[in-house]
Scaffold this motif. Structure first.
Motif, mmCIF file in Angstrom:
data_model
loop_
_atom_site.group_PDB
_atom_site.id
_atom_site.type_symbol
_atom_site.label_atom_id
_atom_site.label_comp_id
_atom_site.label_asym_id
_atom_site.label_seq_id
_atom_site.Cartn_x
_atom_site.Cartn_y
_atom_site.Cartn_z
ATOM 1 N N ARG A 155 8.021 11.628 -21.639
ATOM 2 C CA ARG A 155 6.845 11.199 -20.869
ATOM 3 C C ARG A 155 7.313 10.466 -19.617
ATOM 4 N NH1 ARG A 155 4.749 7.773 -24.195
ATOM 5 N NH2 ARG A 155 3.358 9.196 -25.301
ATOM 6 N N HIS A 156 6.819 10.900 -18.437
ATOM 7 C CA HIS A 156 7.232 10.292 -17.162
ATOM 8 C C HIS A 156 6.031 9.702 -16.439
ATOM 9 C CE1 HIS A 156 7.804 10.619 -12.727
ATOM 10 N NE2 HIS A 156 8.868 9.909 -13.035
ATOM 11 N N ARG A 157 6.255 8.521 -15.863
ATOM 12 C CA ARG A 157 5.246 7.854 -15.035
ATOM 13 C C ARG A 157 5.940 7.178 -13.861
ATOM 14 N NH1 ARG A 157 3.808 6.404 -20.223
ATOM 15 N NH2 ARG A 157 4.779 4.365 -19.984
ATOM 16 N N GLY A 158 5.233 7.096 -12.717
ATOM 17 C CA GLY A 158 5.767 6.389 -11.565
ATOM 18 C C GLY A 158 6.654 7.268 -10.706
ATOM 19 N N GLY A 159 7.618 6.604 -10.026
ATOM 20 C CA GLY A 159 8.496 7.286 -9.093
ATOM 21 C C GLY A 159 9.489 8.214 -9.771
ATOM 22 N N THR A 160 10.287 8.851 -8.947
ATOM 23 C CA THR A 160 11.262 9.821 -9.437
ATOM 24 C C THR A 160 12.356 9.128 -10.240
ATOM 25 O OG1 THR A 160 10.861 11.251 -7.543
ATOM 26 C CG2 THR A 160 12.907 11.588 -8.752
ATOM 27 N N VAL A 161 12.663 9.708 -11.387
ATOM 28 C CA VAL A 161 13.783 9.240 -12.210
ATOM 29 C C VAL A 161 14.889 10.269 -12.066
ATOM 30 C CG1 VAL A 161 14.568 8.604 -14.504
ATOM 31 C CG2 VAL A 161 12.209 8.127 -13.819
ATOM 32 N N GLU A 162 16.010 9.849 -11.544
ATOM 33 C CA GLU A 162 17.081 10.762 -11.187
ATOM 34 C C GLU A 162 18.118 10.891 -12.304
ATOM 35 O OE1 GLU A 162 18.665 9.274 -7.570
ATOM 36 O OE2 GLU A 162 16.933 9.859 -6.353
ATOM 37 N N ASP A 168 10.183 13.995 -11.516
ATOM 38 C CA ASP A 168 9.293 13.358 -10.542
ATOM 39 C C ASP A 168 7.827 13.706 -10.760
ATOM 40 O OD1 ASP A 168 9.407 15.990 -9.891
ATOM 41 O OD2 ASP A 168 10.115 15.702 -7.828
ATOM 42 N N ILE A 169 7.506 14.451 -11.785
ATOM 43 C CA ILE A 169 6.121 14.831 -12.056
ATOM 44 C C ILE A 169 5.607 14.030 -13.238
ATOM 45 C CG2 ILE A 169 4.585 16.723 -12.693
ATOM 46 C CD1 ILE A 169 6.519 18.649 -11.374
ATOM 47 N N ASP A 170 4.476 13.351 -13.036
ATOM 48 C CA ASP A 170 3.897 12.575 -14.117
ATOM 49 C C ASP A 170 3.420 13.491 -15.238
ATOM 50 O OD1 ASP A 170 4.397 10.305 -12.745
ATOM 51 O OD2 ASP A 170 2.342 9.990 -12.051
ATOM 52 N N GLY A 171 3.568 13.001 -16.473
ATOM 53 C CA GLY A 171 3.142 13.779 -17.628
ATOM 54 C C GLY A 171 4.288 13.959 -18.615
ATOM 55 N N GLU A 172 4.148 14.952 -19.482
ATOM 56 C CA GLU A 172 5.143 15.195 -20.527
ATOM 57 C C GLU A 172 5.797 16.557 -20.349
ATOM 58 O OE1 GLU A 172 3.578 14.722 -24.427
ATOM 59 O OE2 GLU A 172 2.912 12.659 -24.132
ATOM 60 N N ARG A 173 7.027 16.648 -20.785
ATOM 61 C CA ARG A 173 7.773 17.891 -20.828
ATOM 62 C C ARG A 173 8.671 17.887 -22.050
ATOM 63 N NH1 ARG A 173 11.989 18.082 -15.907
ATOM 64 N NH2 ARG A 173 12.571 19.965 -17.075
ATOM 65 N N THR A 174 8.995 19.081 -22.562
ATOM 66 C CA THR A 174 9.810 19.199 -23.769
ATOM 67 C C THR A 174 11.210 19.658 -23.400
ATOM 68 O OG1 THR A 174 7.878 19.749 -25.117
ATOM 69 C CG2 THR A 174 10.025 20.299 -26.023
ATOM 70 N N ALA A 182 0.820 -1.207 0.000
ATOM 71 C CA ALA A 182 0.000 0.000 0.000
ATOM 72 C C ALA A 182 0.854 1.257 0.000
ATOM 73 C CB ALA A 182 -0.919 -0.006 1.201
ATOM 74 N N THR A 183 2.123 1.204 0.410
ATOM 75 C CA THR A 183 2.954 2.398 0.524
ATOM 76 C C THR A 183 4.087 2.437 -0.494
ATOM 77 O OG1 THR A 183 4.308 1.297 2.185
ATOM 78 C CG2 THR A 183 2.439 2.599 2.967
ATOM 79 N N ASP A 184 4.527 1.331 -1.087
ATOM 80 C CA ASP A 184 5.622 1.324 -2.052
ATOM 81 C C ASP A 184 5.205 2.016 -3.338
ATOM 82 O OD1 ASP A 184 7.204 0.076 -0.294
ATOM 83 O OD2 ASP A 184 7.105 -1.921 -1.229
ATOM 84 N N GLU A 185 6.010 2.999 -3.826
ATOM 85 C CA GLU A 185 5.736 3.728 -5.062
ATOM 86 C C GLU A 185 6.245 2.920 -6.245
ATOM 87 O OE1 GLU A 185 6.149 8.353 -6.562
ATOM 88 O OE2 GLU A 185 7.695 7.483 -5.300
ATOM 89 N N PRO A 186 5.481 2.844 -7.328
ATOM 90 C CA PRO A 186 5.942 2.075 -8.490
ATOM 91 C C PRO A 186 7.220 2.686 -9.053
ATOM 92 C CG PRO A 186 4.013 3.401 -9.059
ATOM 93 C CD PRO A 186 4.174 3.470 -7.576
ATOM 94 N N PRO A 187 8.075 1.875 -9.643
ATOM 95 C CA PRO A 187 9.336 2.400 -10.189
ATOM 96 C C PRO A 187 9.080 3.427 -11.275
ATOM 97 C CG PRO A 187 8.931 0.179 -10.982
ATOM 98 C CD PRO A 187 7.902 0.452 -9.918
ATOM 99 N N GLY A 188 9.934 4.443 -11.330
ATOM 100 C CA GLY A 188 9.772 5.503 -12.317
ATOM 101 C C GLY A 188 10.105 5.025 -13.723
ATOM 102 N N ARG A 189 9.365 5.554 -14.711
ATOM 103 C CA ARG A 189 9.601 5.201 -16.103
ATOM 104 C C ARG A 189 9.593 6.477 -16.931
ATOM 105 N NH1 ARG A 189 5.986 1.097 -19.927
ATOM 106 N NH2 ARG A 189 7.151 1.502 -21.861
#
Length: 338
Positions: free
Chosen positions: A68-75, A103-109, A34-41
């Motif tokens: 396009r970003h989904r899930g946890g933070t991608v560093e 770390d924000i879901d969605g798209e950026r250019t 319930a608390t683990d965040e899915p891995p970032g993609r």
């Protein structure tokens, strides 16, 4: 105390201990799922290529990469662009853009640029890294870079292209047996959205068969309103009786931006058209002399050509053979008299 009572007491004690532990450490019995965040993609949603600064030999390409970003933070995200020659396969230019943590879901250019030569085609390889690990890759092919107009030659004004209305119109103002004064009207059109800056119109009148420049003129083309056509007129004087190509060019700060050609047929027996090969006709270079050259006399124009039988101190037309015949005739006459 019997066995049943002992078991009930132990179960009650265990429940009390569990309740106390839950109050003391609420997360100790929580469901980890319930608390683990899915891995970032992170991946590439799309790419765009647009021309930037265009120079004489090179051109800048502006690259836009949609991430396009989904899930946890991608560093530690970086985007690398490589421009590779389509035919040679050689690396032409490379650039890397630092994006940082996403770390924000969605798209950026993410924007970047590469510089390539205007000749040839290229493939642009875009790679997305996260912590120096390759995550996504995309290739875009580019052609027709040579067709980009350099910034120094980018002007909205050009010669009018019409099927009926002439781009170059020539009329005779005055003429005699030696010279003709011509009025040359050239049509220019502003194809842009704003009023144009001043450009320079240069004219050459070339004799058709010899390519000798008979006259030239320069006029300033003032501001032309968007979508409008103006006519620029120049007057020149050329020798009569010849046909001419009228070469017209537009220059912006000594840079050739457009060119066209017309004709002026002053010889009634011969006519020419633009971009046409014509046959030779009688041509006199003296008609195209712009300045008087040479002085009086000494040109040998009245001297007798060699081999015509004339010698200094002798009667023209009498050579040695004629003199010998005369002597023989004289001798025979004297003998007859004796």
């Amino acid at each position: 105390m019997d066995t049943r009572t002992a078991l009930l007491a132990a179960a009650a004690a265990l429940l009390v201990a569990s309740a106390v532990g839950a109050v003391a450490a609420p997360g100790a019995i929580s469901d980890p799922r319930a608390t683990d965040e899915p891995p970032g993609r992170i991946d590439i949603a799309g790419t765009t290529v647009a021309p930037g600064d265009v120079r004489g030999e090179t051109a800048e390409l502006r690259l836009g990469t949609d991430l396009r970003h989904r899930g946890g933070t991608v560093e530690n995200v970086t985007v690398r662009h490589r421009a590779i020659g389509a035919e040679s396969g050689l690396l032409v230019d490379e650039t890397t853009v630092e994006v940082g943590d996403v770390d924000i879901d969605g798209e950026r250019t993410v924007n970047g640029t590469v510089t390539v030569e205007r000749e040839g085609g290229y493939r642009i390889e875009t790679v997305v890294f996260a912590d120096d690990q390759r995550r996504e890759q995309q290739t875009t092919r580019i052609a027709g870079v040579a067709a980009l107009t350099p910034d120094y030659a980018d002007t909205q004004v050009g010669f009018t292209e019409g099927t009926v209305w002439p781009t170059v119109a020539v009329s005779v103002v005055e003429a005699d047996n030696e010279t003709a004064t011509l009025s040359t009207a050239v049509s220019v059109t502003n194809r842009g959205d704003q009023a144009s800056d001043d450009v320079e119109l240069r004219l050459y009148l070339r004799q058709a068969e010899s390519n000798v420049i008979a006259a030239e003129a320069t006029e300033t083309v003032g501001a032309v309103r968007p979508g409008r056509t103006d006519t620029v007129t120049a007057t020149v004087e050329v020798p009569s009786g010849y046909n001419y190509y009228v070469d017209a060019a537009l220059f912006d700060d000594d840079v050739l931006v457009d060119e066209t050609q017309g004709v002026a047929n002053l010889n009634p027996r011969e006519t020419i058209t633009a971009n046409e090969t014509v046959r030779d006709v009688q041509f006199s270079v003296e008609d195209f002399e712009r300045d008087d050259v040479g002085g009086e006399g000494g040109d040998g124009a009245d001297a007798a050509p060699p081999g015509d039988g004339a010698t200094d101190g002798s009667t023209p037309g009498f050579g040695p053979l004629v003199a010998l015949v005369a002597l023989v005739v004289a001798a025979l006459t004297a003998r007859r008299r004796r």
